[in-house]
Design a protein around this motif. Sequence first.
Motif, PDB file in Angstrom:
ATOM      1  N   ASP A  93      20.438 -54.814  -2.999  1.00 42.92           N
ATOM      2  CA  ASP A  93      20.793 -53.568  -3.692  1.00 42.92           C
ATOM      3  C   ASP A  93      19.555 -52.776  -4.101  1.00 42.92           C
ATOM      4  O   ASP A  93      19.520 -51.554  -3.969  1.00 42.92           O
ATOM      5  CB  ASP A  93      21.671 -53.845  -4.910  1.00 42.92           C
ATOM      6  N   GLU A  94      18.545 -53.475  -4.589  1.00 42.67           N
ATOM      7  CA  GLU A  94      17.309 -52.818  -5.025  1.00 42.67           C
ATOM      8  C   GLU A  94      16.622 -52.128  -3.843  1.00 42.67           C
ATOM      9  O   GLU A  94      16.196 -50.973  -3.934  1.00 42.67           O
ATOM     10  CB  GLU A  94      16.376 -53.863  -5.644  1.00 42.67           C
ATOM     11  N   HIS A  95      16.523 -52.817  -2.711  1.00 43.61           N
ATOM     12  CA  HIS A  95      15.862 -52.247  -1.534  1.00 43.61           C
ATOM     13  C   HIS A  95      16.661 -51.061  -0.971  1.00 43.61           C
ATOM     14  O   HIS A  95      16.080 -50.056  -0.560  1.00 43.61           O
ATOM     15  CB  HIS A  95      15.683 -53.305  -0.449  1.00 43.61           C
ATOM     16  N   ILE A  96      17.961 -51.197  -0.948  1.00 38.96           N
ATOM     17  CA  ILE A  96      18.798 -50.108  -0.428  1.00 38.96           C
ATOM     18  C   ILE A  96      18.733 -48.887  -1.344  1.00 38.96           C
ATOM     19  O   ILE A  96      18.725 -47.754  -0.865  1.00 38.96           O
ATOM     20  CB  ILE A  96      20.245 -50.592  -0.187  1.00 38.96           C
ATOM     21  N   LYS A  97      18.616 -49.096  -2.634  1.00 35.17           N
ATOM     22  CA  LYS A  97      18.480 -47.976  -3.584  1.00 35.17           C
ATOM     23  C   LYS A  97      17.201 -47.191  -3.271  1.00 35.17           C
ATOM     24  O   LYS A  97      17.198 -45.959  -3.239  1.00 35.17           O
ATOM     25  CB  LYS A  97      18.460 -48.516  -5.026  1.00 35.17           C
ATOM     26  N   VAL A  98      16.103 -47.902  -3.023  1.00 37.39           N
ATOM     27  CA  VAL A  98      14.846 -47.230  -2.671  1.00 37.39           C
ATOM     28  C   VAL A  98      15.007 -46.481  -1.348  1.00 37.39           C
ATOM     29  O   VAL A  98      14.546 -45.347  -1.213  1.00 37.39           O
ATOM     30  CB  VAL A  98      13.669 -48.235  -2.603  1.00 37.39           C
ATOM     31  N   ALA A  99      15.676 -47.093  -0.373  1.00 35.90           N
ATOM     32  CA  ALA A  99      15.914 -46.426   0.914  1.00 35.90           C
ATOM     33  C   ALA A  99      16.694 -45.133   0.707  1.00 35.90           C
ATOM     34  O   ALA A  99      16.388 -44.111   1.345  1.00 35.90           O
ATOM     35  CB  ALA A  99      16.653 -47.362   1.867  1.00 35.90           C
ATOM     36  N   GLN A 100      17.667 -45.142  -0.176  1.00 37.32           N
ATOM     37  CA  GLN A 100      18.440 -43.923  -0.459  1.00 37.32           C
ATOM     38  C   GLN A 100      17.543 -42.855  -1.075  1.00 37.32           C
ATOM     39  O   GLN A 100      17.661 -41.668  -0.742  1.00 37.32           O
ATOM     40  CB  GLN A 100      19.594 -44.241  -1.408  1.00 37.32           C
ATOM     41  N   ASP A 101      16.642 -43.261  -1.965  1.00 38.39           N
ATOM     42  CA  ASP A 101      15.703 -42.309  -2.565  1.00 38.39           C
ATOM     43  C   ASP A 101      14.787 -41.707  -1.499  1.00 38.39           C
ATOM     44  O   ASP A 101      14.455 -40.522  -1.558  1.00 38.39           O
ATOM     45  CB  ASP A 101      14.863 -42.996  -3.648  1.00 38.39           C
TER      46      ASP A 101
END
Length: 188
Positions: free
Chosen positions: A159-167
């Motif tokens: 979830d943390e990595h995907i959140k950064v990818a979305q940013d």
Amino acid sequence: MKYLIVGLGNIGPEYHETRHNIGFMILDAFAKASNVVFSDNRYGAVGTTSIKGRQLILLKPSTYMNLSGNAVRYWMQKEKIPLENVLILVDDLALPYGTLRLKSKGSDAGHNGLKHIAQILGTQNYARLRFGIGSEFSRGHQIDYVLNPFSSEELSEMDEHIKVAQDIIKSFCLAGIDITMNQFNKRK
């Protein structure tokens, strides 16, 4: 202004949440956060959203990984999206798990999806967000590795990595690739 955001992956339940499908996973999370619903369309599942006046076409190709270029070309032409407004989300064996690298161009690094996109578009000068999946496999078992699900340890950090990818996707569309690379490629 329009953008084409393409998550690479393979269709079918047997590939759901495998390492090779991280592009689909990122795009699914981005769509969910934006209340976007995908609909089956020519060459893939497509959804649209807007961010500060910019229209984003989200595409999950239905062509299988090694024919992804057909879907990218079709949607670029249909929506009249210039190459500099295309972003490909892809897995990368050469990066440690969870490492995100945005590149404005580059080689396919042996990735069949990127190879086909470059072949169809006639250039390697397109943006790609590489998501590190690591290389924890023995010689000759690369295909098994990329087509297997993430480990429970990897999923606990997902979830943390995907959140950064979305940013990164948002910044790519709003600030441009150079500013986004400077801001995000310094991490991890």
